[in-house]
Scaffold this active site. Structure first.
Site, mmCIF file in Angstrom:
data_model
loop_
_atom_site.group_PDB
_atom_site.id
_atom_site.type_symbol
_atom_site.label_atom_id
_atom_site.label_comp_id
_atom_site.label_asym_id
_atom_site.label_seq_id
_atom_site.Cartn_x
_atom_site.Cartn_y
_atom_site.Cartn_z
ATOM 1 N N SER A 86 27.195 73.904 67.921
ATOM 2 C CA SER A 86 26.751 73.031 66.834
ATOM 3 C C SER A 86 27.724 73.107 65.656
ATOM 4 O O SER A 86 28.914 72.843 65.824
ATOM 5 C CB SER A 86 25.322 73.401 66.427
ATOM 6 O OG SER A 86 24.790 72.468 65.517
ATOM 7 N N HIS A 195 20.806 67.284 67.102
ATOM 8 C CA HIS A 195 21.304 67.068 68.459
ATOM 9 C C HIS A 195 20.427 66.139 69.295
ATOM 10 O O HIS A 195 20.186 66.384 70.479
ATOM 11 C CB HIS A 195 21.542 68.411 69.152
ATOM 12 C CG HIS A 195 22.462 69.300 68.385
ATOM 13 N ND1 HIS A 195 23.777 68.950 68.135
ATOM 14 C CD2 HIS A 195 22.249 70.472 67.738
ATOM 15 C CE1 HIS A 195 24.326 69.893 67.383
ATOM 16 N NE2 HIS A 195 23.430 70.809 67.125
#
Length: 312
Positions: A86, A195
């Protein structure tokens, strides 16, 4: 045999994390640079109060990952590959020299602000352990078709998957997951549904912002979040950083790829050891160490030893 530097994302942070970084000139230099770039003392953003902000969390993770990665490289050992989970992907891009630290600071701040402002209430993320990907995908698809806002977010391991969306819908999926044998189903300390396609607008805005930033060909190959492929071009890394926020993180595939490429040592940058624990469970043949549980000089020794074996 090769070495990969791994950079953690949200969930690894803790109060005082920047104050607990090893004593090293490069770490001090990196924190001083961050303070100058952002016109704010870098060490002021790791308090409990500050870390309630997505902006502080993501910047603290960037500062920590870059500082420790730079310190290791200054001591001699270099990675053969880099990968970040991430927001950790931005630190990986800096260490690969595809992106400058200054630009990374500014981009991560924008990313975090846009994420935080997009969903202020009622959304978040959760983790489910003990159900395989195919089964969980089927459950999520069924929930989505019934009108629930819930999505697969991070594919961290064969049996550890995070989901994102509306909190009440995540809770409904937890109940269903437990009925289907999940060993664990709980919320994460994240206030944004990262996400998944709920953040498509953030991804679009990031892509526009990144067009104004210079990216370079990486010195060390970078493994993508979005498709777990090895990236060697500036444009490919730029695209992965922009698209990553709105697409699932293919972390298990990424570390599996690194193992297949000959990596025999994963080194997780500070803070925490989340990625190390995932690797130990999924890829026991690869040695995994976390800077959070190993002294810097010991890590330097282990990396040098791994490279020496590679030369022989």
């Amino acid at each position: 045999m090769s070495v990969a530097f791994l950079f953690p994302g949200q969930g690894s942070q803790f109060p005082g994390m920047l104050h607990q970084l090893p004593s090293h000139p490069m770490i001090e230099t990196t924190l001083d640079e961050a303070s100058s770039f952002m016109d704010k003392d870098a060490l002021s953003i790791d308090t409990s109060e500050a870390l309630s902000s997505t902006v502080s969390v993501q910047l603290a993770l960037l500062y920590s990952g870059v500082a420790v990665g730079r310190a290791l490289i200054q001591e001699g050992p270099k990675p053969d590959f880099v990968a970040g989970h991430s927001v950790g992907a931005f630190a990986a891009a800096v260490i690969s020299e595809a992106l400058s630290f200054r630009d990374a600071c500014e981009l991560v701040k924008l990313r975090a602000e846009w994420m935080e402002n997009s969903f202020r209430f009622g959304y978040g993320m959760g983790v489910i352990v003990g159900i395989r990907e195919q089964k969980l995908h089927s459950m999520v698809d069924k929930a989505f078709k019934s009108g629930q806002e819930v999505f697969i977010a991070n594919l961290n391991g064969p049996h550890q998957i995070t989901i994102a969306g509306k909190l009440e819908h995540i809770q409904d999926l937890f109940v269903e997951a437990r009925r289907n044998g999940a060993r664990k189903a709980e919320y994460l300390h994240v206030s944004v549904p990262s996400h998944c396609k709920l953040l498509n607008q953030v991804s679009h805005d990031l892509e526009i912002a990144m067009k104004k930033v210079i990216f370079k060909e990486p010195c060390f190959p970078y493994v993508a979040n979005t498709n777990a492929r090895l990236l060697r071009t500036a444009d490919a890394i730029r695209k992965d950083l922009a698209c990553g926020v709105a697409n699932p993180v293919q972390w298990h595939q990424a570390t599996t790829l690194l193992s297949e490429l000959g990596v025999r040592l994963f080194v997780e940058m500070l803070p925490g050891q989340v990625l190390t624990n995932l690797a130990r469970q999924a890829l026991p043949s690869v040695q995994s160490i976390a800077m959070g549980e190993t002294r810097l000089d010991s890590v330097v020794y282990l990396i040098n030893r791994e490279h020496k074996w590679n030369e022989t």
